[in-house]
Design a protein around this motif. Structure first.
Motif, PDB file in Angstrom:
ATOM      1  N   ASP A  76      39.385  -9.046   6.861  1.00 27.70           N
ATOM      2  CA  ASP A  76      38.554  -9.909   6.753  1.00 27.70           C
ATOM      3  C   ASP A  76      39.250 -11.244   6.318  1.00 27.70           C
ATOM      4  O   ASP A  76      39.407 -11.489   5.052  1.00 27.70           O
ATOM      5  N   LEU A  77      39.225 -12.486   7.251  1.00 27.67           N
ATOM      6  CA  LEU A  77      39.929 -13.516   6.836  1.00 27.67           C
ATOM      7  C   LEU A  77      38.863 -14.805   6.515  1.00 27.67           C
ATOM      8  O   LEU A  77      39.357 -15.959   6.280  1.00 27.67           O
ATOM      9  N   GLY A  78      37.578 -14.340   6.353  1.00 27.54           N
ATOM     10  CA  GLY A  78      36.726 -15.303   6.316  1.00 27.54           C
ATOM     11  C   GLY A  78      36.030 -15.893   7.570  1.00 27.54           C
ATOM     12  O   GLY A  78      36.286 -15.487   8.342  1.00 27.54           O
ATOM     13  N   GLU A  79      35.158 -16.959   7.128  1.00 24.49           N
ATOM     14  CA  GLU A  79      34.511 -17.768   8.221  1.00 24.49           C
ATOM     15  C   GLU A  79      35.270 -19.090   8.401  1.00 24.49           C
ATOM     16  O   GLU A  79      35.429 -19.532   7.407  1.00 24.49           O
ATOM     17  N   SER A  80      35.098 -19.687   9.619  1.00 27.64           N
ATOM     18  CA  SER A  80      35.291 -20.993   9.820  1.00 27.64           C
ATOM     19  C   SER A  80      34.309 -21.889   9.284  1.00 27.64           C
ATOM     20  O   SER A  80      33.161 -21.718   9.454  1.00 27.64           O
ATOM     21  N   LEU A  81      34.743 -22.824   8.583  1.00 25.60           N
ATOM     22  CA  LEU A  81      33.904 -23.713   7.762  1.00 25.60           C
ATOM     23  C   LEU A  81      32.933 -24.660   9.025  1.00 25.60           C
ATOM     24  O   LEU A  81      31.903 -25.019   8.826  1.00 25.60           O
ATOM     25  N   LYS A  82      33.754 -24.664  10.238  1.00 21.29           N
ATOM     26  CA  LYS A  82      32.953 -25.753  11.172  1.00 21.29           C
ATOM     27  C   LYS A  82      32.018 -24.780  12.201  1.00 21.29           C
ATOM     28  O   LYS A  82      31.129 -25.236  12.530  1.00 21.29           O
ATOM     29  N   THR A  83      32.932 -23.637  12.680  1.00 22.57           N
ATOM     30  CA  THR A  83      31.854 -22.686  13.702  1.00 22.57           C
ATOM     31  C   THR A  83      31.161 -21.542  13.004  1.00 22.57           C
ATOM     32  O   THR A  83      30.214 -21.279  13.820  1.00 22.57           O
ATOM     33  N   ARG A  84      31.547 -21.574  11.594  1.00 24.71           N
ATOM     34  CA  ARG A  84      30.896 -20.364  11.161  1.00 24.71           C
ATOM     35  C   ARG A  84      31.089 -18.815  11.797  1.00 24.71           C
ATOM     36  O   ARG A  84      30.316 -18.184  11.667  1.00 24.71           O
ATOM     37  N   THR A  85      32.226 -18.738  12.522  1.00 24.04           N
ATOM     38  CA  THR A  85      32.652 -17.652  13.239  1.00 24.04           C
ATOM     39  C   THR A  85      33.734 -16.935  12.355  1.00 24.04           C
ATOM     40  O   THR A  85      34.349 -17.658  11.817  1.00 24.04           O
ATOM     41  N   VAL A  87      37.243 -16.038  11.182  1.00 18.21           N
ATOM     42  CA  VAL A  87      38.593 -16.591  11.575  1.00 18.21           C
ATOM     43  C   VAL A  87      39.373 -15.534  12.399  1.00 18.21           C
ATOM     44  O   VAL A  87      40.191 -15.873  13.100  1.00 18.21           O
ATOM     45  N   MET A  88      39.425 -14.213  11.933  1.00 15.73           N
ATOM     46  CA  MET A  88      40.207 -13.263  12.607  1.00 15.73           C
ATOM     47  C   MET A  88      39.928 -13.326  14.044  1.00 15.73           C
ATOM     48  O   MET A  88      40.974 -13.111  14.719  1.00 15.73           O
ATOM     49  N   ASP A  89      38.640 -13.228  14.507  1.00 15.37           N
ATOM     50  CA  ASP A  89      38.358 -13.226  15.994  1.00 15.37           C
ATOM     51  C   ASP A  89      38.975 -14.609  16.475  1.00 15.37           C
ATOM     52  O   ASP A  89      39.381 -14.288  17.712  1.00 15.37           O
ATOM     53  N   GLY A  90      38.786 -15.487  15.877  1.00 17.35           N
ATOM     54  CA  GLY A  90      39.651 -16.933  16.551  1.00 17.35           C
ATOM     55  C   GLY A  90      41.158 -16.643  16.615  1.00 17.35           C
ATOM     56  O   GLY A  90      41.593 -16.973  17.998  1.00 17.35           O
ATOM     57  N   ILE A  91      41.650 -16.349  15.648  1.00 19.70           N
ATOM     58  CA  ILE A  91      43.239 -16.210  15.764  1.00 19.70           C
ATOM     59  C   ILE A  91      43.471 -15.067  16.955  1.00 19.70           C
ATOM     60  O   ILE A  91      44.225 -14.915  17.671  1.00 19.70           O
ATOM     61  N   ALA A  92      42.440 -13.747  16.725  1.00 18.26           N
ATOM     62  CA  ALA A  92      42.804 -12.900  17.742  1.00 18.26           C
ATOM     63  C   ALA A  92      42.741 -13.337  19.346  1.00 18.26           C
ATOM     64  O   ALA A  92      43.477 -12.849  20.313  1.00 18.26           O
ATOM     65  N   GLU A  93      41.882 -14.370  19.544  1.00 15.13           N
ATOM     66  CA  GLU A  93      41.769 -15.062  20.653  1.00 15.13           C
ATOM     67  C   GLU A  93      42.947 -15.973  21.258  1.00 15.13           C
ATOM     68  O   GLU A  93      43.414 -15.927  22.271  1.00 15.13           O
TER      69      GLU A  93
END
Lengths: 316, 360
Positions: A76-85, A87-93
């Motif tokens: 769990d790398l936390g949540e994006s402050l901007k999109t509140r999604t 972080v891990m998912d974002g990186i994986a994408e």
């Protein structure tokens, strides 16, 4: 081989510690609260306090760090402050996009630079060598933000011979042909910057190898020149090229910001750039960790590569 | 082993390998360097030529010109014929079928003359696959035979090794096996034992001699050491500044050395059978610059017997191969002129001599 891998993984620990600790400490180093931008108009100081509490920015640095490491270890790398999604998912994408681009660019650069390097070394001082040397100096002095314009003008212009896609992206898993259409120009832009140094590096190492006695032995066997160059001289000459290829791949994965931004490619570099601009600390943190991991992994691969090239390394 | 017959038609009195007026000139930035300048010799099957001289005398360049491995600035002129087939001036592609196949070479330093990143079997088999058209399996089998022949224990295991896993002596045996791979007619050993220690040196030389006798190859033994070639050659050529200064059947050369340089060279060899007081004498001075070579005898500046004639006119070597040839105005055995004024010739021996002696 296993011991080598173990040693490399041990060396990874201090690197990761420094990188993650520094990024956790970022909010303490810059003015203003990282969550301030999340607040809408008309919010109160209490709202800010609440948000800081929610994201843990009210805690001291050591506490924040330990919490972050604990979460990171569970993926769990936390949540994006901007999109509140996540972080891990974002990186994986984003990561596969950048990885593809970097590998594509590296392959392109090697496919062009290796034959050129061998050729110019074999004909050192001759006309071919001088012409290629001149062209490569020219290429070396064209920054990427200039070469992208030139490339797009020639290769993504319907009036010109080839029409690749100038901007956008298609995932490789969705449509391979389309993916190449989008990926070709950005990869070429990245490769162009690497070809000159690859070619020069190989040329100079190759020149040294061609002075070796075993090249004379090979030639005295009546073997053809291309055979001697590619089968006898190339492998012992490719140490520096391998090292630099590894570093280059790492650099491309971590820093294709210009090319990704210009071609509007949803990769890691673009994501990182947006995160830094938006003070999106968790995203920066997560991305940096991933890039650091990649670097160390690549270094290990390069070390393994040495022993594949030269059996004497294996003996050590 | 039976040799495949040569392409072309060897004339009956044509020797196995014949060099005529061979010249290797290098186009250096400083000027034309005549590394080899007008050398002639002939070798029959089963015969060994010893090529002796200091470093820079042109002996290495001479044998390299036979193998097509001179630097790219080299211009090779004259003639080299193998069984009557000309090798100088033919297209490289054609000559490549000779190199490594019918003429092969063993190099000086076994620590550097093997490719460090390729296995022994790869390096052994590539010339067989190229020249003899052998398949992988046949070539590998032959490689094992060759390794056995040159006295490598556990040849199967060794063939899968890399060069760094072998000792210097073993590596030189491997390079010999490599040179023998295509069953050559001529084997050149360029200082092949200089980099090895003395006991190994002897073993390797014995091995070379044995194989040569067995196969009836012609051999060229290059060395800076007259002692190495003394008992192992049929003829010896002493080179100085790119030319042969003395060339003769071996026994003859040691019995009646005629050239002052050969004499000096022999004086420089350390010996156990002479009194301690008689130390080896170094040859004073150093070899001349081959680019700015004067017109006279190249050895004149270092020669105790040199006079004005020597400095003005280069003594010629005879042209009659097989005889004792030497290029000296005042050969050993005649009195050296007392001073520079005693220049003009007063005896037959002082003329460029073509003294015939019975061949060994």
């Amino acid at each position: 081989m296993l011991r080598l891998l173990g040693r490399k993984l041990l060396a990874l620990i201090p690197v990761l510690f420094l990188v993650t600790f520094a990024t956790t400490a970022l909010p303490d180093l810059v003015d203003g609260s990282p969550v301030a931008q999340m607040l809408g108009p008309g919010s109160t100081p209490q709202d800010l306090k609440d948000l800081e509490h929610e994201f843990g920015y009210d805690k001291s640095l050591p506490v924040r760090y330990v919490t972050w490491v604990g979460n990171a270890l569970t993926g769990d790398l936390g949540e994006s402050l901007k999109t509140r999604t996540s972080v891990m998912d974002g990186i994986a994408e984003r990561f596969p996009v950048t990885l593809e681009l970097a590998v594509f660019a590296l392959l392109m650069a090697l496919i062009v630079a290796v034959p050129l390097g061998v050729w110019t070394a074999a004909k050192a001082g001759g006309r071919v060598d001088r012409v290629i040397g001149g062209v490569s100096s020219g290429l070396l002095s064209i920054p990427t933000f200039v070469s992208v314009f030139i490339l797009v003008y020639f290769f993504a212009n319907p009036k010109m011979m080839l029409a690749f896609k100038p901007t956008g992206w298609e995932y490789i898993s969705v449509d391979f042909a389309k993916n190449i259409e989008f990926a070709f120009l950005p990869a070429l832009a990245l490769a162009l910057a690497e070809i000159p140094q690859f070619q020069r590096l190989l040329r100079s190492d190759m020149l040294a190898t061609l002075q070796e006695d075993f090249i004379l032995t090979a030639r005295s066997k009546g073997l053809s020149t291309p055979y001697v160059l590619f089968r006898h001289a190339l492998r012992p000459s490719s140490f520096s090229l391998l090292t630099v290829s590894g570093l280059t791949l790492g650099r491309l994965i971590g820093g294709t910001v210009i090319v990704e931004s210009y071609f509007a490619i949803p990769g890691l570099g673009q994501g990182m750039y947006q995160a830094i601009n938006g003070k999106d600390i968790p995203v920066v943190q997560g991305t940096v960790v991933v890039i650091a991991l990649i670097y160390v992994l690549l270094n290990t691969l390069v070390d393994i590569g040495y022993s594949l090239i030269d059996p004497r390394v294996r003996a050590r | 082993m039976a040799e495949p017959t040569t392409t072309g038609s060897p004339t009956p009195d044509e020797p196995l390998l014949r060099a005529e007026d061979l010249r290797v000139h290098l186009d250096t930035p400083r000027g034309l360097l005549k590394a080899v300048d007008g050398v002639s010799f002939a070798i029959e099957r089963g015969e060994t030529l010893g090529l002796v001289g200091e470093s820079g005398s042109g002996k290495s360049m001479l044998v390299r010109s036979l193998m097509g491995i001179c630097p790219s600035i080299a211009r090779i002129r004259g003639s080299v014929r193998l069984d009557g087939r000309e090798l100088v001036g033919v297209p490289r592609k054609e000559a490549r079928t000779i190199w490594g196949n019918r003429i092969a070479m063993v190099f000086q330093d076994p620590m550097t003359s093997l490719n460090p990143v390729l296995r022994i079997d790869r390096q052994l088999t590539e010339s067989m696959r190229l020249h003899l058209g052998l398949g992988k399996k046949e070539a590998n089998e032959r490689a094992i035979e060759l390794l056995t022949l040159v006295g490598i224990p556990e040849p199967l295991k060794r063939s899968r090794s890399y060069p760094h896993q072998l000792s210097g002596g073993m590596r030189q045996r491997v390079t010999i096996a490599m040179a023998l791979a295509c069953d050559p007619d001529v084997l050149i050993a360029d200082e092949a034992t200089t980099a090895l220690d003395v006991t190994v040196q002897r073993q390797i030389l014995d091995l070379l001699q044995e194989i040569q006798a067995e196969r009836g190859m012609g051999m060229i033994l290059v060395s800076h050491d007259l002692g190495v070639v003394a008992g192992r050659t049929d003829q010896i050529a002493v080179m100085y500044a790119g030319r042969m200064v003395e060339h003769s059947p071996t026994a003859d050369l040691f019995a009646h050395r005629r050239h002052r340089y050969t004499e000096a060279l022999l004086g420089a060899v350390p010996r156990l059978d002479v009194p301690r007081e008689q130390r080896p004498r170094a040859i004073p001075g150093s070899p001349p610059d081959l680019i700015t070579l004067a017109s006279g005898c190249a050895f004149a500046a270092r020669c105790g017997a040199a006079d004005d004639l020597c400095r003005a006119q280069r003594p010629e070597l005879g042209e009659d191969l097989g005889t004792h040839r030497f290029a000296c105005h005042h050969p050993v055995g005649t009195d050296a002129p007392a001073g520079a004024d005693a220049a003009s010739g007063d005896g037959a021996d002082e003329k460029p001599s073509l003294m015939k002696e019975t061949p060994a």
